[in-house]
Design an enzyme around this catalytic site. Sequence first.
Site, mmCIF file in Angstrom:
data_model
loop_
_atom_site.group_PDB
_atom_site.id
_atom_site.type_symbol
_atom_site.label_atom_id
_atom_site.label_comp_id
_atom_site.label_asym_id
_atom_site.label_seq_id
_atom_site.Cartn_x
_atom_site.Cartn_y
_atom_site.Cartn_z
ATOM 1 N N ASN A 73 -30.283 -101.699 26.024
ATOM 2 C CA ASN A 73 -31.490 -101.173 25.667
ATOM 3 C C ASN A 73 -31.850 -101.305 24.303
ATOM 4 O O ASN A 73 -30.922 -101.075 23.557
ATOM 5 C CB ASN A 73 -31.168 -99.498 26.075
ATOM 6 N N HIS B 215 -27.779 -99.764 15.872
ATOM 7 C CA HIS B 215 -26.704 -100.686 15.773
ATOM 8 C C HIS B 215 -26.545 -101.426 16.839
ATOM 9 O O HIS B 215 -26.700 -101.033 18.035
ATOM 10 C CB HIS B 215 -25.413 -99.798 15.611
ATOM 11 N N CYS C 134 -23.402 -93.515 11.539
ATOM 12 C CA CYS C 134 -23.223 -94.546 12.781
ATOM 13 C C CYS C 134 -21.914 -94.660 13.092
ATOM 14 O O CYS C 134 -20.956 -94.839 12.336
ATOM 15 C CB CYS C 134 -23.887 -95.680 12.343
ATOM 16 N N HIS D 243 -25.142 -102.946 10.730
ATOM 17 C CA HIS D 243 -25.757 -102.080 11.537
ATOM 18 C C HIS D 243 -27.080 -102.647 11.660
ATOM 19 O O HIS D 243 -27.773 -102.186 12.509
ATOM 20 C CB HIS D 243 -25.865 -100.756 10.484
ATOM 21 N N HIS E 39 -25.841 -103.453 20.041
ATOM 22 C CA HIS E 39 -24.780 -103.058 21.136
ATOM 23 C C HIS E 39 -25.555 -103.026 22.259
ATOM 24 O O HIS E 39 -26.856 -103.121 22.511
ATOM 25 C CB HIS E 39 -24.222 -101.596 20.818
ATOM 26 N N CYS F 42 -20.338 -98.267 12.742
ATOM 27 C CA CYS F 42 -20.244 -98.906 11.762
ATOM 28 C C CYS F 42 -18.781 -98.579 11.031
ATOM 29 O O CYS F 42 -18.176 -97.539 11.372
ATOM 30 C CB CYS F 42 -21.248 -98.248 10.734
ATOM 31 N N GLN G 131 -24.201 -102.308 26.940
ATOM 32 C CA GLN G 131 -23.446 -101.399 27.708
ATOM 33 C C GLN G 131 -22.850 -102.021 28.966
ATOM 34 O O GLN G 131 -23.531 -103.159 29.428
ATOM 35 C CB GLN G 131 -23.991 -100.105 28.084
#
Length: 327
Positions: A129, A140, A31, A89, A142, A34, A144
């Site tokens: 998303n 993970h 990842c 994660h 997150h 990470c 945008q």
Amino acid sequence: MAEFRYNPLLDDWTIVAGNRQSRPDMPKDYCAFCIGSGKVPDNYDVLMYENDWPSMKPIPDEPDDISTDFYKTAKSYGKAEVILYSPNHNDSIYDLSDEHVLKIINLWQERFTAMKKDKHIKHVLIFENRGKEVGTTQPHPHGQIYGYGFVPLRIKVELENSKKYYQQTNKSLILKIRDEELKENKRIIMQNDSFVAFIPFYTDYPYGIYIVPKADNLNTIEDFSDKQKYDFALIIKHMQGTFDTLFNKIFPYMMGIYQPPFNDKNYTDVNDYYHFHVKFFPPLRGENSIKWNASSETAAWAKTNPRIPEETAIELQQAYEKYKRSL
């Protein structure tokens, strides 16, 4: 190569981003987000990560030499950033402390302000998303942020209708929707001092939550007081916790934070009629059932909700009560 191509039927631009087809499929044991990946700092809480495969750039490439007298292309001006919520994660937002979620809100605010300074960017969308059902390949935690070099079609339609309503009533349409939901009090899921979350009367997604400020003067995330930022962090955190409680599993959704455009002469008075709000677009219509956007929804934009909003509101209200007992 990435470029904008103009669609004359819709008066809109398509982002053609052929470079994104080259994105590698990440192995399950790696990842990039990470700590230890070599792509992020050895220590962070929240982080802006430059998108490795951006569809828009502050200094874009020249478009392919493919335009004609009829078909237009333009440089893909803009910005595409990833916001990492946590170094862990497997975290969800509701696993994080209130203060940690507030750091996410502060970073959203910081990046929004930075993008506004670029005269080529006309609109900023903060979004997330979540879940494999919406195509997310990276679990993970997150989201945008996209800064667009144009005002996207959905935003233009909402702006047009909001301005029309304002000219007729001298009121903001999104705030009127909020007030109607508060008055009926059937589809309210949760609220705090500064925000209210509800399923709107007309939603086309069974669990399509809106979050709207209670104050009438918040156009963008820049306008938030410290108290409003903290309350926003709480309602975002508790909304995700409620979603996951509903079916006792990771609840997939698409989420967008809606704010007025800028750097565009067509919208100099936009703050009069368009205000900050959040929309969730969860694809589930049941625990193991997907609400697909099939031909009618896609070809004609004829939205169809297979569930009754008042019933799904009750499900989320009950999930929220159960979530609160777990805190």
